[in-house]
Scaffold this active site. Structure first.
Site, mmCIF file in Angstrom:
data_model
loop_
_atom_site.group_PDB
_atom_site.id
_atom_site.type_symbol
_atom_site.label_atom_id
_atom_site.label_comp_id
_atom_site.label_asym_id
_atom_site.label_seq_id
_atom_site.Cartn_x
_atom_site.Cartn_y
_atom_site.Cartn_z
ATOM 1 N N ASN A 124 0.885 -1.167 0.000
ATOM 2 C CA ASN A 124 0.000 0.000 0.000
ATOM 3 C C ASN A 124 0.927 1.222 0.000
ATOM 4 O OD1 ASN A 124 -1.821 2.011 0.492
ATOM 5 N ND2 ASN A 124 -2.735 1.053 2.315
ATOM 6 N N LYS A 132 3.552 0.747 2.885
ATOM 7 C CA LYS A 132 3.212 -0.250 3.911
ATOM 8 C C LYS A 132 3.231 -1.621 3.254
ATOM 9 C CE LYS A 132 0.310 2.894 6.430
ATOM 10 N NZ LYS A 132 -0.939 3.582 6.242
ATOM 11 N N ARG A 173 -2.785 -1.851 -3.402
ATOM 12 C CA ARG A 173 -3.927 -0.967 -3.263
ATOM 13 C C ARG A 173 -3.812 0.109 -4.350
ATOM 14 N NH1 ARG A 173 -5.611 2.426 1.906
ATOM 15 N NH2 ARG A 173 -7.709 2.877 1.203
ATOM 16 N N HIS A 187 -12.584 4.155 -0.332
ATOM 17 C CA HIS A 187 -12.513 3.287 0.856
ATOM 18 C C HIS A 187 -13.263 1.961 0.638
ATOM 19 C CE1 HIS A 187 -11.824 7.204 3.222
ATOM 20 N NE2 HIS A 187 -10.681 6.563 3.145
ATOM 21 N N ASN A 238 -7.670 9.090 8.803
ATOM 22 C CA ASN A 238 -7.192 10.372 8.283
ATOM 23 C C ASN A 238 -8.055 10.796 7.111
ATOM 24 O OD1 ASN A 238 -5.126 11.233 9.945
ATOM 25 N ND2 ASN A 238 -3.742 9.699 9.081
ATOM 26 N N ARG A 274 -8.561 17.288 4.668
ATOM 27 C CA ARG A 274 -9.412 17.554 3.491
ATOM 28 C C ARG A 274 -10.746 18.154 3.946
ATOM 29 N NH1 ARG A 274 -8.984 11.608 1.023
ATOM 30 N NH2 ARG A 274 -7.221 11.209 2.380
ATOM 31 N N GLU A 292 -8.042 -3.546 5.410
ATOM 32 C CA GLU A 292 -7.995 -3.374 3.952
ATOM 33 C C GLU A 292 -6.932 -4.272 3.321
ATOM 34 O OE1 GLU A 292 -7.769 0.741 5.215
ATOM 35 O OE2 GLU A 292 -8.757 1.275 3.346
HETATM 36 P P1 AMP Z 1 -6.161 5.928 10.196
HETATM 37 O O1 AMP Z 1 -6.008 6.796 8.976
HETATM 38 O O2 AMP Z 1 -7.239 4.912 10.054
HETATM 39 O O3 AMP Z 1 -4.862 5.357 10.696
HETATM 40 O O4 AMP Z 1 -6.667 6.912 11.386
HETATM 41 C C1 AMP Z 1 -5.880 7.982 11.833
HETATM 42 C C2 AMP Z 1 -6.719 8.851 12.769
HETATM 43 O O5 AMP Z 1 -7.184 8.066 13.865
HETATM 44 C C3 AMP Z 1 -5.960 10.045 13.359
HETATM 45 O O6 AMP Z 1 -6.780 11.212 13.328
HETATM 46 C C4 AMP Z 1 -5.748 9.609 14.791
HETATM 47 O O7 AMP Z 1 -5.655 10.696 15.689
HETATM 48 C C5 AMP Z 1 -7.022 8.834 15.051
HETATM 49 N N1 AMP Z 1 -6.921 7.984 16.237
HETATM 50 C C6 AMP Z 1 -6.162 6.891 16.434
HETATM 51 N N2 AMP Z 1 -6.308 6.432 17.703
HETATM 52 C C7 AMP Z 1 -7.177 7.280 18.318
HETATM 53 C C8 AMP Z 1 -7.749 7.366 19.618
HETATM 54 N N3 AMP Z 1 -7.439 6.478 20.577
HETATM 55 N N4 AMP Z 1 -8.618 8.362 19.877
HETATM 56 C C9 AMP Z 1 -8.926 9.265 18.933
HETATM 57 N N5 AMP Z 1 -8.442 9.241 17.681
HETATM 58 C C10 AMP Z 1 -7.576 8.270 17.378
#
Ligand code: AMP
Length: 394
Positions: free
Chosen positions: A9, A16, A93, A181, A211, A241, A379
């Protein structure tokens, strides 16, 4: 000797990887990790199947690695740690499959050239997703590579759900809602029967809150509508975004503020969302820890927009049996789940506070009309499954 499927990815500054071992009908996770900060301070980390650290390397601040360097480093690492296993395919991906690719496909050079033509539709993702395919093909043209798309799952939507109200001379050029997604939604749709047959056979909204963030209305495992549209900037506010924006705002930025298209692209993709509204960070954890009024406001807006989109998607489904939270914020933040669900309480959603704090998986009360779940997405496993399917069909 065990067959291994490698999943890659690749983003603008990170790669990754996950190695999956074919074990009968199962795919077992083996070595996995990433290189981050390719162009600023590259850092590699890998873990084994027991999540023990298997390797780590930093190149130092200011060092630069190309995607090619990164892929070569990862392949060399995997070759030395592979043991008695055989790499049989690589799954990638790829964010955009356009209108043509409704499922994963063998990434032959012709297919990759065709996918390259979709770069204007996803300029920040598509070129980086395609790079590793070409890099690997150059040294291993015999190795099957499979492109798995974030858009494919949404091709099941009706023509109406995918349409913009624009003249046909424009829509016929491929200007339509694609949705993204999809690999995450497909994984959740496949996992849902284990958690709730009612949700799996009925109407569910899945909120992928990472994110990047979007939501998808799913009926009996098929995508019905999505908050993301032509590009991955539509729909919910995200880390950086903006999400849905009146197109008139773009005209204002062009004509009144004299911004050029690059400045607007930077604004809507990289300077908006949680970061732009708070002026502090695009990282939800940091905002939740902050007492600053702008951080509070960014979270209020985020939860409110999720609530509004739940209403819109419930209308597309003509009812709702389940709401599922997933991805970084959806899986980990009880606070955001609580607040988003509060905006949808009118649908008969009741959160069980202690189950929510405990992380679920079921976080609604027994009397809630709509079941609410927090389910981790995967994913990469979805990509590995698709890769196996495409390779087995050859
Ligand atoms: P991802 O793109 O799925 O890795 O998600 C990233 C987002 O998840 C970022 O905004 C992180 O701050 C949020 N995130 C991860 N762990 C936590 C948590 N325990 N509480 C709140 N937000 C989180």
């Amino acid at each position: 000797m065990t067959d291994v499927i490698l999943v890659l990815n690749a983003g603008s500054s990170s790669i990754k990887f996950r190695a999956y071992y074919r074990e009968g009908k199962e795919l077992g996770l083996g070595l996995h990790g990433q290189i981050e900060g390719l162009f600023s301070s590259p850092h590699f980390i890998a873990h084994d199947k027991n999540n023990e650290k298997a390797g780590e390397k930093s190149w130092g601040d200011g060092a630069k690695l190309s995607h090619e360097d990164g892929i070569h480093y990862i392949s060399a690492f995997l070759t030395t740690h592979r043991g008695d296993n055989r790499l049989v395919a690589v799954g990638h991906r790829v964010v955009h499959g356009g209108g043509k690719f409704a499922k994963s496909v063998l990434a032959t050079p012709d297919v990759v050239d065709e996918l390259d033509k979709l770069t204007p539709l996803a300029p920040l993702h598509q070129p980086h997703n395609l790079k590793p395919i070409r890099i690997i093909a150059a040294s291993r043209p015999d190795l099957p590579q499979v492109a798995c798309f974030d858009t494919a799952f949404h091709r099941a939507q009706t023509e109406v759900a995918q349409a913009f109200a624009l003249p046909e001379s424009i829509t016929s050029r491929g200007v339509r809602r694609y949705g993204f997604h999809g690999l995450s939604y497909e994984y959740i749709a496949q996992a849902l029967p284990e958690f709730s047959p009612r949700a799996a056979n009925g109407r569910a909204i899945v909120a992928h809150l990472g994110n990047g963030a979007s939501m998808c209305a799913i009926e009996k495992g098929r995508s019905v509508a999505s908050t993301m549209g032509f590009t991955a900037v539509d729909g919910l506010p995200m880390g950086t975004r903006c999400g849905s924006l009146d197109p008139g705002v773009l005209l204002y930025l062009l004509e009144e503020l004299k911004m050029d298209t690059h400045a607007i692209e930077d604004l809507i993709y990289k300077q908006s969302g949680l970061l732009g509204v708070s002026g502090i960070s695009g990282d939800m954890r940091k905002l939740l820890e902050s007492d600053a009024p702008r951080a509070r406001f960014a979270i209020d807006l985020y939860a409110y927009r999720i609530g509004r989109e739940i209403g819109s998607l419930a209308a597309a489904l003509q009812g709702l049996d389940a709401l599922v939270f997933t991805a970084g914020i959806g899986e980990n933040s009880a606070e955001i789940r609580r607040r988003a669900a509060r905006h949808a309480a009118w649908l008969g959603i009741e959160i069980d506070e202690s189950a929510n704090e405990a992380g679920g998986p079921r976080i609604s009360t027994p009397s809630s009309k709509v079941e609410v779940w927090a389910i981790p997405t995967d994913e990469e496993l979805m990509i590995a499954r698709h890769t196996r399917e495409v390779v087995d069909a050859q």
